[in-house]
Enzyme design. Structure first.
Site, PDB file in Angstrom:
ATOM      1  CG  HIS A  71      -7.165   1.087  -0.353  1.00 21.02           C
ATOM      2  ND1 HIS A  71      -7.893   0.924  -1.502  1.00 21.02           N
ATOM      3  CD2 HIS A  71      -7.610   2.220   0.238  1.00 21.02           C
ATOM      4  CE1 HIS A  71      -8.765   1.927  -1.624  1.00 21.02           C
ATOM      5  NE2 HIS A  71      -8.601   2.729  -0.577  1.00 21.02           N
ATOM      6  CD  GLU A  73      -6.955  -4.558  -0.680  1.00 17.53           C
ATOM      7  OE1 GLU A  73      -6.838  -3.604   0.126  1.00 17.53           O
ATOM      8  OE2 GLU A  73      -7.947  -4.695  -1.412  1.00 17.53           O
ATOM      9  CB  CYS A 101     -10.007  -0.638  -5.235  1.00 13.98           C
ATOM     10  SG  CYS A 101      -8.411   0.145  -4.843  1.00 13.98           S
ATOM     11  CB  CYS A 104      -5.568  -2.730  -4.106  1.00  9.31           C
ATOM     12  SG  CYS A 104      -5.640  -1.522  -2.770  1.00  9.31           S
ATOM     13  CG  ASP A 173     -25.137   2.299   8.497  1.00 10.72           C
ATOM     14  OD1 ASP A 173     -24.866   2.057   7.303  1.00 10.72           O
ATOM     15  OD2 ASP A 173     -25.539   1.442   9.303  1.00 10.72           O
TER      16      ASP A 173
HETATM   17 ZN   LIG Z   1      -7.728  -0.642  -2.764  1.00 10.06          ZN
END
Ligand SMILES: [Zn+2]
Length: 174
Positions: A71, A73, A101, A104, A173
């Site tokens: 991720h 971050e 999250c 992170c 999607d």
């Molecule tokens: Zn994260």
């Protein structure tokens, strides 16, 4: 991902703190669009010092190795630990296109980064991703992670949330 010890001077004159936050948050959105153009998920984070220098930029790093821990971050926090002095980290702000999250937020805490500003809330991100195998979004506000720590991390967000959400329209999607 870049780390520049000298710091690239961004526009440093802002009318107020809100305008400064909006400017750098939109900078993170631009990096997130770049991330998607590079075949990655539309997330990004940047680290900005107290004087308004962009010290680190990171795109999401899922590909090419399908690294689900890459991720943006988390990548910024790790690079900050190895390239930025603790005192600078403590007064820096991490701008993230989406709410950090739990992983992170933990990395930001351990890096001793003093402030976080995010665009899209994790709850709203989860509405976009659902249980997508590449991004089964958690549902734990970053403020709860930071509140469990022993040093303060200031949090602002969601901000410019509709602009942040636009990055994810149609992406999850499939
Ligand atoms: Zn994260």
């Amino acid at each position: 991902m870049t780390a520049d010890g000298e710091g690239r001077s961004d526009e440093t004159h802002f009318a107020d703190a809100d305008q400064r936050d909006a400017h750098f948050l939109r900078h993170s959105f631009a990096v997130a669009r770049r991330s998607m153009a590079h075949g990655n998920h539309p997330f990004a984070a940047i680290l900005v010092d107290a004087e308004g220098h962009v010290l680190i930029e990171a795109e999401n790093g899922y590909m090419p190795d399908r690294d689900a821990t890459a991720h943006a971050e988390r990548l910024v926090a790790t690079l900050a630990c190895t390239s930025i002095a603790p005192a600078v980290r403590a007064t820096a702000t991490l701008y993230s296109s989406a709410e950090p999250c739990a992983m992170c937020a933990g990395a930001i805490y351990w890096a001793g980064i003093g402030r976080v500003v995010y665009g899209l809330s994790e709850r709203r991100l989860r509405d976009f991703t659902g249980n997508h195998p590449e991004n089964p979004t958690l549902d734990l506000p970053c403020r709860e992670v930071f509140a469990s720590g022993q040093r303060a991390t200031e949090v602002s967000g969601p901000l410019l949330e509709d602009e942040a959400a636009a990055l994810h329209v149609g992406v999850w999607d499939k």
